[in-house]
Design a protein around this motif. Structure first.
Motif, PDB file in Angstrom:
ATOM      1  N   GLU A 357       0.845  -1.200   0.000  1.00  0.00           N
ATOM      2  CA  GLU A 357       0.000   0.000   0.000  1.00  0.00           C
ATOM      3  C   GLU A 357       0.876   1.244   0.000  1.00  0.00           C
ATOM      4  OE1 GLU A 357      -3.658   2.041   2.628  1.00  0.00           O
ATOM      5  OE2 GLU A 357      -2.843   0.056   3.149  1.00  0.00           O
ATOM      6  N   ILE A 358       0.480   2.235  -0.789  1.00  0.00           N
ATOM      7  CA  ILE A 358       1.237   3.497  -0.848  1.00  0.00           C
ATOM      8  C   ILE A 358       0.276   4.671  -0.881  1.00  0.00           C
ATOM      9  CG2 ILE A 358       3.214   2.481  -2.073  1.00  0.00           C
ATOM     10  CD1 ILE A 358       1.647   4.372  -4.466  1.00  0.00           C
ATOM     11  N   THR A 359       0.810   5.836  -0.543  1.00  0.00           N
ATOM     12  CA  THR A 359       0.088   7.089  -0.738  1.00  0.00           C
ATOM     13  C   THR A 359       0.829   7.890  -1.800  1.00  0.00           C
ATOM     14  OG1 THR A 359      -0.768   7.173   1.515  1.00  0.00           O
ATOM     15  CG2 THR A 359      -0.674   9.251   0.297  1.00  0.00           C
ATOM     16  N   LEU A 360       0.121   8.223  -2.866  1.00  0.00           N
ATOM     17  CA  LEU A 360       0.668   9.028  -3.957  1.00  0.00           C
ATOM     18  C   LEU A 360       0.180  10.460  -3.771  1.00  0.00           C
ATOM     19  CD1 LEU A 360       2.035   9.410  -6.766  1.00  0.00           C
ATOM     20  CD2 LEU A 360      -0.170   8.757  -7.782  1.00  0.00           C
ATOM     21  N   VAL A 361       1.119  11.371  -3.540  1.00  0.00           N
ATOM     22  CA  VAL A 361       0.783  12.789  -3.405  1.00  0.00           C
ATOM     23  C   VAL A 361       1.026  13.458  -4.749  1.00  0.00           C
ATOM     24  CG1 VAL A 361       1.195  14.912  -2.125  1.00  0.00           C
ATOM     25  CG2 VAL A 361       1.547  12.704  -1.006  1.00  0.00           C
ATOM     26  N   PRO A 373      -5.915   8.925 -12.685  1.00  0.00           N
ATOM     27  CA  PRO A 373      -6.697   7.678 -12.783  1.00  0.00           C
ATOM     28  C   PRO A 373      -5.915   6.519 -13.392  1.00  0.00           C
ATOM     29  CG  PRO A 373      -8.059   9.544 -13.379  1.00  0.00           C
ATOM     30  CD  PRO A 373      -6.658  10.075 -13.242  1.00  0.00           C
ATOM     31  N   GLN A 374      -5.194   6.778 -14.490  1.00  0.00           N
ATOM     32  CA  GLN A 374      -4.466   5.678 -15.107  1.00  0.00           C
ATOM     33  C   GLN A 374      -3.276   5.245 -14.249  1.00  0.00           C
ATOM     34  OE1 GLN A 374      -2.692   6.008 -19.145  1.00  0.00           O
ATOM     35  NE2 GLN A 374      -1.251   4.498 -18.331  1.00  0.00           N
ATOM     36  N   VAL A 375      -2.561   6.205 -13.663  1.00  0.00           N
ATOM     37  CA  VAL A 375      -1.423   5.857 -12.813  1.00  0.00           C
ATOM     38  C   VAL A 375      -1.892   4.978 -11.653  1.00  0.00           C
ATOM     39  CG1 VAL A 375       0.307   6.780 -11.206  1.00  0.00           C
ATOM     40  CG2 VAL A 375      -0.044   7.868 -13.446  1.00  0.00           C
ATOM     41  N   LYS A 376      -2.983   5.366 -11.029  1.00  0.00           N
ATOM     42  CA  LYS A 376      -3.538   4.587  -9.923  1.00  0.00           C
ATOM     43  C   LYS A 376      -3.938   3.186 -10.403  1.00  0.00           C
ATOM     44  CE  LYS A 376      -7.633   4.637  -6.874  1.00  0.00           C
ATOM     45  NZ  LYS A 376      -7.018   4.316  -5.571  1.00  0.00           N
ATOM     46  N   LYS A 385      -2.231  -1.142  -3.210  1.00  0.00           N
ATOM     47  CA  LYS A 385      -3.376  -0.300  -2.899  1.00  0.00           C
ATOM     48  C   LYS A 385      -2.868   1.134  -2.935  1.00  0.00           C
ATOM     49  CE  LYS A 385      -6.837   0.908   0.575  1.00  0.00           C
ATOM     50  NZ  LYS A 385      -7.382   0.672   1.944  1.00  0.00           N
ATOM     51  N   VAL A 386      -3.514   1.987  -3.711  1.00  0.00           N
ATOM     52  CA  VAL A 386      -3.015   3.343  -3.934  1.00  0.00           C
ATOM     53  C   VAL A 386      -3.985   4.366  -3.373  1.00  0.00           C
ATOM     54  CG1 VAL A 386      -2.264   5.034  -5.644  1.00  0.00           C
ATOM     55  CG2 VAL A 386      -1.822   2.588  -6.019  1.00  0.00           C
ATOM     56  N   ASN A 387      -3.515   5.145  -2.422  1.00  0.00           N
ATOM     57  CA  ASN A 387      -4.267   6.275  -1.879  1.00  0.00           C
ATOM     58  C   ASN A 387      -3.701   7.551  -2.503  1.00  0.00           C
ATOM     59  OD1 ASN A 387      -5.605   4.555   0.175  1.00  0.00           O
ATOM     60  ND2 ASN A 387      -3.539   4.432   1.019  1.00  0.00           N
TER      61      ASN A 387
END
Length: 523
Positions: A357-361, A373-376, A385-387
C-alpha cells in the motif's frame, strides 16, 4: 503554418542548438545594429500585443524567482550580460558589448554596453552588476548552484568585469544569462513587486490578474521594442484562456491543452508545437523503506504504461522518457536502464520488498490530475493499494517534502528548469545538485551518499569538457540517474502555443514555459 511544418522547423532549431553547445561565448548577436528604442523597421513601436498566460506569481525578483510568469515577462524587461533566443537557446550579447573575452582557460572579461541605462534613466555600472551577482548567488538563492565554477567576479573599471573560474568551463556565457542586472540601490521588496531593468520594455503595472509593459525609452541595445504595449492576461484556467482566444481579447495563448487544439485552430489560429523539457516526474522519499531501494523505484516506472499515459492523458503531445534529458537536448543519450512497461516484473519487485500500500501525493495542476486515474489503475494492477492526495504545489513541498521528518511515499508533480537554459548541467543540477531536492525532497544525498557522490563527480568532469568528450560524460550521468531514479520523468511534454497570425507577426513558440515576444509586431 501547419503543425508538421513547425516540427520541421524544430529539427533545424535542435541542430543549431547542438552547434552552439560547445561555443564558449555562444552565437553571434542576431539583433542587428544598435538602436535607440525604435523598431528595426525604422518606425516607432505600434499597437498592443495581448498575451494569455497560464501561470501566476507574486515574485518578479530576477535574483530569486523561478516562476514561469515572472521569468517570461522579465525576458522583455531585464537583461543579463548575455541572453538566450529562447526559440533556439542561441546566446547573444545583451547588456554586454560583444562576446566574452577569454584571457586564459580560467579567466574571462566582459564589457558593459556603452551608455546603457536602466528604465529610470540611471546609468548602468559594474557596481550594479556586482550587486546583482551577489544577490543571485547568495547562499539562499536557487541560482547559486549554477555558478559553482566561478571563483570570483571583480570590476576592472566602471565598464569591465573579470570572471575568474575554479576550473575550465565551456558554457560560461550560457550561465551568465541567469544573472539579470538590477540597480544596486534597489531593495528586495522593490524587485519582488516591480523590478527595474535595462531591457527594451519596462513594467507599467503589475496586478494579480494582468501585467502591462511599455517601451523603455532609454534602451540602446539590439532588440528594440516593437509594440507600444505588451499586455499579459493571467488566465490559469484552460477554459478562460480558450474563451479569451475565441473572443479576440488575446493574440497568443500559452499552453494550449491537447483537447482544445481543434477549437483554437477552428478559430483561424495557428498551433505551434515544440518539443520541450516540461515533464511529470515521480519523486520518492528515499529516507523511507522500501523507497530507498533503486529496484523498487524503477518498478514504479515499469508498472505505469507511459505510452498509454501520453496517448490518452496528453493526446500524444509528449514523448515517453528514455533518459533524464529529452531527445531534443544536444547531449541526450538513451539511458542504459529503460523502464519498459512490465506489470508482472513490477508486481514481483513490490512483493519482494513487502510493499502492498502506498500514498501518492500529486499537485493539483489540471494536466497532472488528469494523469492520476491511469497511474492509480496501473499501480493497483501491479499489486498495490493506492491512496491519492492532490494538493497545491506549494503545499506539497511545504507540508510533505521540505520537512525534517518526511513521511510521504512518493509524489507526482510537474517540473521544467529549461527557462534557465538547456545546458545539461543546469537541467541535471536542478534536481540532482547539492541542494534542497537531494537534501530535503528525495533525501537521496543522505540515503545513498556513495551514488550521489559518484554522480556529482561525473557532472563536475562533464562540465569541464566540450564536444564529443562532454557528450560522452553527460551520457554517463544520464545512465547513473536512470539506474537510481530518486526523481525521474515519466515523459517530456510538447509545448503547444496558439497564435493569431492574422494579428501577430514574427512570433515563435518555445520549448519551455513562458512566452517570449521580443521582435514580435502586431498588424
Amino acid at each position: 503554418m501547419s503543425s508538421s511544418k513547425r516540427w520541421a522547423k524544430v529539427a533545424a532549431v535542435a541542430a543549431a542548438a547542438a552547434l552552439a553547445l560547445s561555443a564558449c561565448g555562444g552565437g553571434a548577436d542576431k539583433g542587428g545594429t544598435e538602436s535607440t528604442g525604435a523598431a528595426d523597421n525604422g518606425g516607432a513601436p505600434t499597437g498592443t500585443l495581448n498575451l494569455g498566460v497560464a501561470y501566476e506569481t507574486t515574485n518578479y525578483n530576477p535574483s530569486t524567482t523561478s516562476s514561469a510568469l515572472a521569468m517570461g515577462s522579465n525576458w522583455h524587461v531585464m537583461e543579463g550580460l548575455y541572453e538566450f533566443d529562447m526559440a533556439t537557446y542561441e546566446v547573444y550579447p545583451a547588456l554586454a558589448d560583444g562576446e566574452l573575452k577569454q584571457v586564459s582557460d580560467t579567466e574571462y572579461e566582459a564589457t558593459l554596453r556603452a551608455d546603457a541605462k536602466f528604465s529610470d534613466g540611471t546609468p548602468v555600472t559594474t557596481k550594479d552588476y556586482l550587486e546583482s551577482w551577489t544577490r543571485t548567488t547568495d547562499e539562499t538563492s536557487i541560482y547559486k548552484q549554477f555558478f559553482e565554477m566561478v571563483d570570483s567576479v571583480e570590476a576592472k573599471d566602471d565598464s569591465t568585469l573579470v570572471f575568474k573560474l575554479k576550473y575550465p568551463f565551456a558554457n560560461l556565457a550560457q550561465r551568465l544569462v541567469n544573472v539579470k542586472v538590477i540597480p544596486a540601490s534597489s531593495t528586495q521588496e522593490e524587485m519582488t513587486a516591480f523590478p527595474v531593468g535595462t531591457g527594451p520594455y519596462k513594467y507599467e503595472s503589475i496586478t494579480d490578474t494582468a501585467i502591462d509593459a511599455v517601451p523603455n525609452e532609454f534602451y540602446n541595445g539590439s532588440k528594440p521594442a516593437t509594440v507600444e504595449k505588451m499586455h499579459w492576461d493571467i488566465l490559469k484556467d484552460d477554459s478562460a484562456r480558450l474563451s479569451a482566444a475565441l473572443g479576440g481579447t488575446i493574440d497568443i495563448m500559452e499552453t494550449v491543452p491537447s483537447a482544445l487544439k481543434s477549437q483554437v485552430e477552428g478559430a483561424g489560429w495557428t498551433i505551434q508545437e515544440t518539443p520541450g523539457y516540461n515533464n511529470a516526474f515521480l519523486m520518492f522519499n528515499t529516507s523511507k523503506a522500501p523507497f530507498d531501494k533503486p529496484e523498487v523505484r524503477r518498478a514504479f516506472h515499469q508498472a505505469i504504461d507511459r505510452q498509454k499515459l501520453v496517448e490518452q492523458g496528453l493526446a500524444g503531445d509528449a514523448v515517453v522518457a528514455s533518459s533524464f534529458l529529452p531527445e531534443s537536448n544536444p547531449v541526450y543519450k538513451k539511458a542504459a536502464t529503460q523502464f519498459d512497461f512490465d506489470t508482472e516484473a513490477a508486481k514481483a519487485a513490490f512483493a519482494d520488498a513487502g510493499l502492498t500500500e502506498i500514498t501518492l501525493v500529486t499537485t493539483d495542476h489540471a494536466w497532472i490530475v488528469n494523469l492520476v486515474p491511469q497511474v492509480k489503475q496501473d499501480l493497483e494492477a501491479a499489486g498495490l493499494k493506492v491512496n491519492v492526495q492532490s494538493v497545491a504545489s506549494a503545499d506539497l513541498y511545504a507540508n510533505y517534502a521540505d520537512v525534517d521528518d518526511p513521511t510521504f511515499d512518493l509524489a507526482m508533480a510537474p517540473g521544467d528548469p529549461s527557462v534557465f537554459g538547456q545546458d545539461p548541467g543546469i537541467i541535471i543540477d536542478w534536481w540532482y545538485g547539492d541542494n534542497i531536492w537531494t537534501q530535503k525532497r528525495t533525501y537521496w544525498q543522505n540515503s545513498d551518499p556513495e551514488s550521489f557522490k559518484k554522480l556529482r563527480d561525473v557532472i563536475a568532469e562533464a562540465s569541464q569538457l566540450d564536444g564529443d568528450a562532454a557528450k560522452a560524460k553527460w551520457g554517463e550521468a544520464q545512465d547513473l540517474i536512470a539506474e537510481n531514479a530518486p526523481v525521474f520523468p515519466l515523459f517530456h511534454r510538447t509545448m503547444i502555443t496558439g497564435v493569431n497570425e492574422n494579428k501577430v507577426s514574427g512570433f515563435q513558440g518555445i520549448g519551455t514555459t513562458g512566452l517570449e515576444a521580443l521582435g514580435v509586431t502586431v498588424k
